[in-house]
Write an enzyme that holds these catalytic residues in place. Structure first.
Site, short mmCIF file in Angstrom:
data_model
loop_
_atom_site.label_atom_id
_atom_site.label_comp_id
_atom_site.label_asym_id
_atom_site.label_seq_id
_atom_site.Cartn_x
_atom_site.Cartn_y
_atom_site.Cartn_z
N LYS A 139 0.79 -1.24 0.00
CA LYS A 139 0.00 0.00 0.00
C LYS A 139 0.82 1.29 0.00
CE LYS A 139 -3.14 -2.37 -0.70
NZ LYS A 139 -3.66 -2.31 -2.06
N THR A 193 2.08 -0.77 -7.06
CA THR A 193 1.49 -0.91 -8.39
C THR A 193 2.05 0.19 -9.31
OG1 THR A 193 -0.52 -1.59 -7.23
CG2 THR A 193 -0.73 -1.14 -9.57
N TRP A 194 2.15 1.39 -8.79
CA TRP A 194 2.66 2.53 -9.55
C TRP A 194 4.13 2.31 -9.92
CZ3 TRP A 194 3.22 8.13 -7.17
CH2 TRP A 194 3.38 9.06 -8.19
N HIS A 203 7.67 -8.05 -1.31
CA HIS A 203 7.32 -7.30 -0.08
C HIS A 203 8.24 -7.74 1.07
CE1 HIS A 203 3.83 -5.25 -1.57
NE2 HIS A 203 3.01 -6.27 -1.58
N SER A 233 -4.76 3.37 3.54
CA SER A 233 -4.87 2.60 2.31
C SER A 233 -5.04 1.10 2.63
CB SER A 233 -3.63 2.83 1.44
OG SER A 233 -3.78 2.22 0.20
N ARG A 238 -7.61 3.45 -5.53
CA ARG A 238 -8.64 4.05 -4.69
C ARG A 238 -8.67 5.55 -4.94
NH1 ARG A 238 -9.41 5.90 0.68
NH2 ARG A 238 -7.15 6.09 0.85
N1 PPS Z 1 -0.58 4.85 -10.79
C1 PPS Z 1 -0.70 5.22 -9.53
N2 PPS Z 1 -0.23 6.42 -9.12
C2 PPS Z 1 -0.35 6.78 -7.82
N3 PPS Z 1 -0.94 6.04 -6.85
C3 PPS Z 1 -1.42 4.84 -7.23
C4 PPS Z 1 -1.31 4.36 -8.55
N4 PPS Z 1 -1.87 3.14 -8.61
C5 PPS Z 1 -2.32 2.85 -7.38
N5 PPS Z 1 -2.06 3.88 -6.54
C6 PPS Z 1 -2.39 3.98 -5.11
O1 PPS Z 1 -1.44 3.21 -4.36
C7 PPS Z 1 -2.10 2.58 -3.25
C8 PPS Z 1 -2.01 1.09 -3.39
O2 PPS Z 1 -0.71 0.72 -3.01
P1 PPS Z 1 0.05 -0.49 -3.64
O3 PPS Z 1 0.07 -0.38 -5.09
O4 PPS Z 1 1.37 -0.55 -2.93
O5 PPS Z 1 -0.85 -1.72 -3.19
S1 PPS Z 1 -0.37 -3.25 -3.20
O6 PPS Z 1 0.59 -3.41 -2.09
O7 PPS Z 1 0.22 -3.54 -4.49
O8 PPS Z 1 -1.61 -4.02 -2.96
C9 PPS Z 1 -3.54 3.07 -3.28
O9 PPS Z 1 -3.55 4.25 -2.48
P2 PPS Z 1 -4.88 4.81 -1.79
O10 PPS Z 1 -5.70 5.39 -2.88
O11 PPS Z 1 -4.40 5.86 -0.82
O12 PPS Z 1 -5.54 3.67 -1.10
C10 PPS Z 1 -3.73 3.36 -4.76
O13 PPS Z 1 -4.80 4.21 -5.03
#
Ligand code: PPS
Length: 327
Positions: A74, A78-79, A135, A167, A291
């Site tokens: 979180k 993903t980004w 992770h 998150s 989200r």
């Molecule tokens: N492209 C992009 N740019 C910026 N932020 C993004 C992106 N994709 C996912 N998110 C936000 O990242 C949060 C999810 O974290 P992770 O990707 O680490 O989740 S996971 O561990 O892979 O399940 C989650 O944050 P929150 O919105 O605060 O819950 C996502 O909305």
């Protein structure tokens, strides 16, 4: 109910007698989305992850130029997967059309070593550079990754602990099975503050990678989600340089950096069909990975007491390390 029975229910798969006996030796706590979390090698994880992590530790051999995207859940995994994949493969795919990110979730393009790969007895493929994710905390990575003589690279993303908690909380609320019963915001917060969260304690996870990035900046690049949000193009250049494929002056003039940023942006990825309707890792619905992506959303959810409690913990845990988060 016998504890061994709880272990089986928790794991959703057959555990060997040896694995069950091993789990019985570990400290355990209530889990967020499974019945239990276990303290294994100094971090908290689920029963079914332990076997895969052991296999990853025993069998993975880092190769020159391997790239490992690391994070605690979180924080922007993903980004960072999307950004790393786009940078490394930018000469193979056109960024604007027919790019794999338009039809695949980043988790399918950059597989987790402890989920997609070693959990299923798959070893990473031969492509160069191999692009993988984890992770697992730095101290528990296989030695071949950590060896200074190995030219694999680790890119780590961190995020302020307040938004990260929020998150995880939202994510878990969506995927926690009903049969595990209620799990309140307050209870989750207490567990988080006690370090009991997947791959946590959170501060130890960050510090492990942060200290290594200070000691060995060629090996580990430590990024902050908020700083990427603030100036993505600057950090894309940094990332590309670190990965050994800097943007050329011509690419800069042609707007390639902006194109990568746009392709991987939250706004773009969230609206893609694959991320609205698809599934990845263990049948998670991709839509839950996107989200709000806001910095500071925690302010709308934390009580003043919670702010004080978590701020104090973070100050104490990070004291003297040089690592800090603006809140
Ligand atoms: N492209 C992009 N740019 C910026 N932020 C993004 C992106 N994709 C996912 N998110 C936000 O990242 C949060 C999810 O974290 P992770 O990707 O680490 O989740 S996971 O561990 O892979 O399940 C989650 O944050 P929150 O919105 O605060 O819950 C996502 O909305």
């Amino acid at each position: 109910m016998a504890f061994t029975q709880l272990i089986e229910e928790d794991d959703h798969q057959e555990l060997s007698q040896e694995s069950k006996e091993f789990l019985l030796t570990l400290p355990r706590n209530k889990g967020w989305r499974t019945r239990n979390l276990y303290l294994f090698q100094g971090f908290w994880c689920q029963a079914k992850e332990i076997h895969a992590i052991l296999s990853f530790q025993q069998h993975f051999q880092a190769q020159a130029k391997d790239i490992i995207v690391a994070s605690i859940p979180k924080t922007g995994t993903t980004w960072l997967k999307a950004l790393t994949f786009s940078i490394v493969n930018r000469h193979l795919f056109t960024l604007q059309k027919e790019h794999p990110l338009l039809t695949s979730n980043p988790h399918d393009l950059v597989p987790f070593l402890e989920y997609n790969l070693y959990a299923n007895n798959n070893i990473p493929g031969p492509s160069r550079p191999r692009l993988m994710a984890t992770h697992v905390p730095f101290h528990a990575l296989p030695d071949s990754i950590k060896m200074e003589s190995n030219t694999s690279r680790v890119v780590y993303i961190s995020r302020n602990p307040f938004d990260t908690f929020l998150s995880i909380w939202h994510f878990m609320s969506k995927i926690r099975p009903d049969e595990l019963g209620p799990f309140s915001f307050e209870e989750a917060f207490d567990m988080y503050c006690n370090g009991v969260v997947g791959y946590g304690p959170y501060w130890e996870h960050m510090l492990g990678y942060y200290k290594e990035s200070m000691k060995n900046p060629e090996k580990v690049l430590f990024l902050k989600y908020e700083e990427l949000k603030d100036n993505i193009e600057f950090h894309l250049k940094r990332l590309a340089e670190f990965l050994g494929c800097p943007f050329s002056a011509e690419e800069e003039r042609e707007g390639v950096i902006e194109d990568v940023a746009k392709l991987c942006s939250f706004e773009n990825l969230k609206e893609l069909d694959v991320n609205k309707n698809g599934k990845c890792i263990a049948n998670f619905e991709n839509k839950h990975l996107f989200r709000t992506a806001k910095v500071g959303d925690w302010m709308n959810h934390f009580t003043p007491l919670m702010v004080e409690q978590l701020s104090t913990i973070m100050e104490q845990k990070l004291e003297g390390s040089g690592l800090a988060f603006k809140i």
